[in-house]
Motif scaffolding. Structure first.
Motif, short mmCIF file in Angstrom:
data_model
loop_
_atom_site.label_atom_id
_atom_site.label_comp_id
_atom_site.label_asym_id
_atom_site.label_seq_id
_atom_site.Cartn_x
_atom_site.Cartn_y
_atom_site.Cartn_z
N GLN A 268 0.83 -1.20 0.00
CA GLN A 268 0.00 0.00 0.00
C GLN A 268 0.87 1.26 0.00
OE1 GLN A 268 -2.93 -0.18 3.10
NE2 GLN A 268 -3.59 1.93 2.84
N LEU A 269 1.95 1.25 0.80
CA LEU A 269 2.85 2.41 0.85
C LEU A 269 3.59 2.59 -0.47
CD1 LEU A 269 4.27 2.06 4.46
CD2 LEU A 269 2.76 3.86 3.61
N ARG A 270 3.95 1.48 -1.12
CA ARG A 270 4.59 1.59 -2.44
C ARG A 270 3.63 2.20 -3.45
NH1 ARG A 270 6.79 -3.56 -1.18
NH2 ARG A 270 5.12 -4.59 -2.38
N ASP A 271 2.33 1.91 -3.32
CA ASP A 271 1.34 2.46 -4.25
C ASP A 271 1.16 3.96 -4.07
OD1 ASP A 271 1.00 -0.08 -5.23
OD2 ASP A 271 -0.84 -0.50 -4.09
N PHE A 272 1.45 4.47 -2.85
CA PHE A 272 1.34 5.92 -2.63
C PHE A 272 2.49 6.68 -3.29
CE2 PHE A 272 -1.12 4.73 1.31
CZ PHE A 272 -2.31 5.30 0.90
N ALA A 273 3.61 6.01 -3.51
CA ALA A 273 4.83 6.70 -3.95
C ALA A 273 4.68 7.41 -5.30
CB ALA A 273 6.00 5.72 -3.98
N PRO A 274 4.07 6.79 -6.34
CA PRO A 274 4.01 7.48 -7.63
C PRO A 274 3.34 8.84 -7.59
CG PRO A 274 3.46 5.16 -7.89
CD PRO A 274 3.53 5.42 -6.41
N ALA A 275 2.23 8.95 -6.85
CA ALA A 275 1.52 10.24 -6.79
C ALA A 275 2.40 11.30 -6.14
CB ALA A 275 0.21 10.08 -6.02
N ARG A 276 3.09 10.92 -5.05
CA ARG A 276 3.96 11.88 -4.37
C ARG A 276 5.14 12.27 -5.26
NH1 ARG A 276 4.39 9.12 -0.32
NH2 ARG A 276 6.31 8.07 -0.89
N GLU A 277 5.69 11.27 -5.98
CA GLU A 277 6.80 11.55 -6.88
C GLU A 277 6.35 12.47 -8.02
OE1 GLU A 277 10.05 11.16 -7.36
OE2 GLU A 277 10.12 10.57 -5.27
N ALA A 278 5.13 12.26 -8.51
CA ALA A 278 4.62 13.09 -9.60
C ALA A 278 4.53 14.55 -9.17
CB ALA A 278 3.26 12.58 -10.07
N LYS A 279 4.01 14.78 -7.96
CA LYS A 279 3.91 16.16 -7.47
C LYS A 279 5.29 16.78 -7.31
CE LYS A 279 -0.40 15.45 -4.89
NZ LYS A 279 -1.03 15.40 -3.55
N ARG A 280 6.24 15.98 -6.77
CA ARG A 280 7.58 16.50 -6.55
C ARG A 280 8.26 16.80 -7.89
NH1 ARG A 280 10.37 12.46 -3.09
NH2 ARG A 280 8.81 13.09 -1.56
N SER A 281 8.07 15.91 -8.88
CA SER A 281 8.67 16.11 -10.20
C SER A 281 8.09 17.33 -10.88
CB SER A 281 8.45 14.88 -11.07
OG SER A 281 9.07 13.74 -10.51
N GLU A 282 6.78 17.56 -10.69
CA GLU A 282 6.15 18.74 -11.29
C GLU A 282 6.75 20.02 -10.73
OE1 GLU A 282 3.49 20.91 -13.71
OE2 GLU A 282 4.17 18.84 -13.75
N ARG A 283 6.99 20.02 -9.40
CA ARG A 283 7.60 21.21 -8.79
C ARG A 283 9.02 21.42 -9.32
NH1 ARG A 283 5.07 19.31 -3.82
NH2 ARG A 283 7.06 18.57 -3.00
N LYS A 284 9.76 20.30 -9.50
CA LYS A 284 11.13 20.43 -10.02
C LYS A 284 11.11 20.88 -11.48
CE LYS A 284 13.45 17.12 -6.98
NZ LYS A 284 14.16 15.82 -6.89
N ARG A 285 10.16 20.37 -12.26
CA ARG A 285 10.08 20.75 -13.67
C ARG A 285 9.80 22.24 -13.81
NH1 ARG A 285 6.44 20.96 -17.93
NH2 ARG A 285 4.65 20.69 -16.55
N ASN A 286 9.00 22.75 -12.91
CA ASN A 286 8.72 24.19 -12.93
C ASN A 286 9.72 24.99 -12.10
OD1 ASN A 286 6.39 24.04 -14.57
ND2 ASN A 286 5.21 23.28 -12.82
N THR A 287 10.79 24.30 -11.66
CA THR A 287 11.85 24.92 -10.84
C THR A 287 11.30 25.68 -9.66
OG1 THR A 287 12.00 26.94 -12.16
CG2 THR A 287 13.39 25.08 -12.83
N ILE A 288 10.33 25.10 -8.97
CA ILE A 288 9.79 25.73 -7.75
C ILE A 288 10.64 25.26 -6.57
CG2 ILE A 288 7.79 25.93 -6.23
CD1 ILE A 288 6.01 25.43 -8.64
N PRO A 289 11.38 26.16 -5.93
CA PRO A 289 12.22 25.74 -4.80
C PRO A 289 11.36 25.27 -3.63
CG PRO A 289 12.79 27.96 -5.57
CD PRO A 289 11.50 27.60 -6.20
N SER A 290 11.91 24.34 -2.85
CA SER A 290 11.17 23.82 -1.70
C SER A 290 11.92 24.12 -0.41
CB SER A 290 10.95 22.32 -1.84
OG SER A 290 12.18 21.64 -1.90
N VAL A 291 11.18 24.52 0.61
CA VAL A 291 11.73 24.81 1.94
C VAL A 291 11.03 23.89 2.93
CG1 VAL A 291 12.05 26.56 3.72
CG2 VAL A 291 12.14 27.22 1.32
N ALA A 292 11.79 23.09 3.66
CA ALA A 292 11.23 22.18 4.66
C ALA A 292 11.45 22.73 6.05
CB ALA A 292 11.87 20.79 4.53
N ILE A 293 10.40 22.70 6.87
CA ILE A 293 10.50 23.11 8.27
C ILE A 293 10.63 21.84 9.10
CG2 ILE A 293 9.37 24.32 10.17
CD1 ILE A 293 7.81 25.94 8.13
#
Length: 507
Positions: A268-293
């Motif tokens: 189930q956790l492996r099945d969640f990974a593609p959606a999260r990776e897609a969002k992260r890749s979209e941010r990288k493709r648009n060069t949106i910097p990320s800040v983690a607290i």
């Protein structure tokens, strides 16, 4: 010898003393058992405030409804470990072991354990520390002290003992046999809090996997539950042919069911990974910097995110109030868009099972461009908080990430303490999510730390290509612009994708 079983402790003006504030300070320690005192794990209730910057706290009523129901008791019965561990915590006594010279650290750790137990819904009645070079391999605190602990538990009416460590299965069983009530450890309490606070499907699956990984080697059955199934055929006159033993015991059934469930959760956790990776890749493709607290639990990370973005993330004066990563959009002064991510807090001796189960969530920290490391400036041991968080960040590959250290709750810190904290981290910022002190300086520091896009361009963009100018305002770092006869002259740092679109207009 001084009596150490009084539970109705009161201070000088005859008002009851709260167990979490001092975990029932003992009048005088018995030989080898020491008192722990004034270290704070939770913020004082009088200084907790929720303001407009916290946004709408829709989850607060739901979270408050999760408090444990008093009046439940726990006894060793003819049940298996799975059934037994589902009984709720109620009245607890804390116990810890420390070597010579680390008394203050042990007090802070036990105080934190008291706050963890309180967050889990338990009532802390008493707490004891024993000084010895190493924990007893059999019963953790030694058989003599275990017998004293049994008497203390009976005197105060506790139904659970919590050890300030991760007990080996054999230690817990042996101590349980002596004290005659349920014995759990620090890891169990943390897992229990996580199971209460997880909300998303992924968060719940992560917590359940961590609980099962912890439980599997610790299964135990009592009495007849060890052999409830007969093997082979059973005829009317007794055991029939093929009766070759007791068959699969209930504890073996539990082990098999747990392993099956763990395999399902991992899938189930492996099945969640593609959606999260897609969002992260979209941010990288648009060069949106990320800040983690990131930071220690209850350091004020969610309050800080709310102050910076009015995100409306749940804020609570409790340990591990936040489990699910929250991503919010923010905008720099020059118009660039970046994301701010609120992450799960860390704690000393964070269970390995949780680090593994929450690795997907902690990847948000590892992949961030900038890390805002939040430390509770009012905590008695901020150096330990810094070290603990950096250890976990190293485990998830964030050791080389650009770090901004922030001492939060500055409104609770006096000038002398600020000097000490400044010596600990000379470049740190002092902020207060409650009063707004230092928030603008922090915002400026985050914006200054954001990475510049990879390609520097100078272009004359025609006026009918306003879409390119808008795209640059969102994701590029614009150095200068001017309006000329042929279009808009731009000097900027942009992504490779945007640089390719601007190539025909380069000057």
């Amino acid at each position: 010898m001084t009596d150490t079983t009084d539970t109705d402790m009161r201070d000088a003006d005859d008002t009851p003393v709260d167990p979490v504030d001092r975990v029932l300070a003992r009048a005088e320690a018995r030989s080898g058992v020491h008192v722990f005192g004034a270290a704070q794990a939770l913020q004082d209730a009088a200084t907790v405030a929720y303001g407009d910057t916290d946004g709408d706290q829709w989850d607060r009523e739901e979270r408050a409804a999760l408090r444990r129901v008093p009046g439940l008791s726990t006894e060793l019965e003819d049940v298996t470990e799975v059934e037994y561990r589902q009984l709720r915590l109620e009245n607890v006594v804390l116990v810890g072991v420390y070597p010579q010279g680390s008394h203050e650290d042990a007090e802070n750790s036990l105080r934190e354990l008291a706050a963890l137990a309180e967050t889990a819904g338990a009532v802390v009645l008493d707490g004891v520390l024993q000084r010895r070079p190493h924990p007893d391999p059999a019963t953790y605190i030694g058989r003599g002290k275990a017998a004293e602990l049994r008497d203390l538990v009976a005197a105060v009416g506790a139904d659970t003992v919590i050890a300030d460590t991760e007990l080996a299965p054999s230690q817990r069983r042996a101590l349980e046999d002596v004290v005659k009530v349920k014995v759990i450890d620090r890891t169990t309490v943390i897992l229990d809090i996580f199971s209460q606070h997880a909300k998303s499907r992924e968060g719940k699956a992560q917590v359940e996997l961590a609980q099962l990984e912890y439980l599997l080697p610790r299964l135990r059955g009592w009495g007849e539950s060890m052999s409830r199934q007969a093997g082979g055929q059973v005829g009317a006159g007794g055991a029939g042919m093929g009766s070759r033993g007791p068959g699969e015991t209930k504890i073996e059934l539990d082990r098999r069911r747990i392993r099956t469930k763990m395999a399902q959760l991992r899938k189930q956790l492996r099945d969640f990974a593609p959606a999260r990776e897609a969002k992260r890749s979209e941010r990288k493709r648009n060069t949106i910097p990320s800040v983690a607290i990131a930071g220690y639990t209850n350091a004020g990370k969610s309050s800080l995110l709310n102050r910076l973005t009015s995100a409306g993330v749940l804020v609570e004066n409790a340990l591990f109030a936040t489990l699910d990563a929250t991503v919010r959009r923010a905008e720099a002064a020059d118009g660039r868009v970046y994301t701010l991510t609120d992450t799960v807090g860390f704690v000393r001796n964070l269970p390995h099972q949780l680090v593994e189960a929450f690795r997907s969530t902690l990847e948000e920290v590892g992949d961030a461009d900038v890390l805002v490391h939040v430390v509770d400036g009012s905590h008695p041991d901020p150096a330990a908080q810094l070290a603990t968080v950096r250890d976990v960040m190293g485990d998830v590959g964030a050791r080389s990430t650009r770090e901004i250290v922030v001492f939060n709750k500055a409104d609770l810190v006096d000038d002398d303490t600020r000097l000490v904290l400044r010596g600990l981290e000379p470049g740190a910022l002092f902020v207060s999510s409650r009063t707004g002190e230092g928030i603008e300086q922090l915002r400026a520091a985050i914006e200054a730390a954001l990475p510049l896009p990879a390609v520097e361009v100078r272009a004359l963009v025609p006026y009918d290509r306003g879409d390119l100018i808008n795209a640059m305002h969102e994701s590029a770092h614009i150095v200068s612009t001017s309006h000329e006869e042929g279009g808009t002259a731009v000097h900027a740092h942009v992504s490779e994708r945007l640089a390719a679109e601007l190539a025909p207009y380069a000057v």
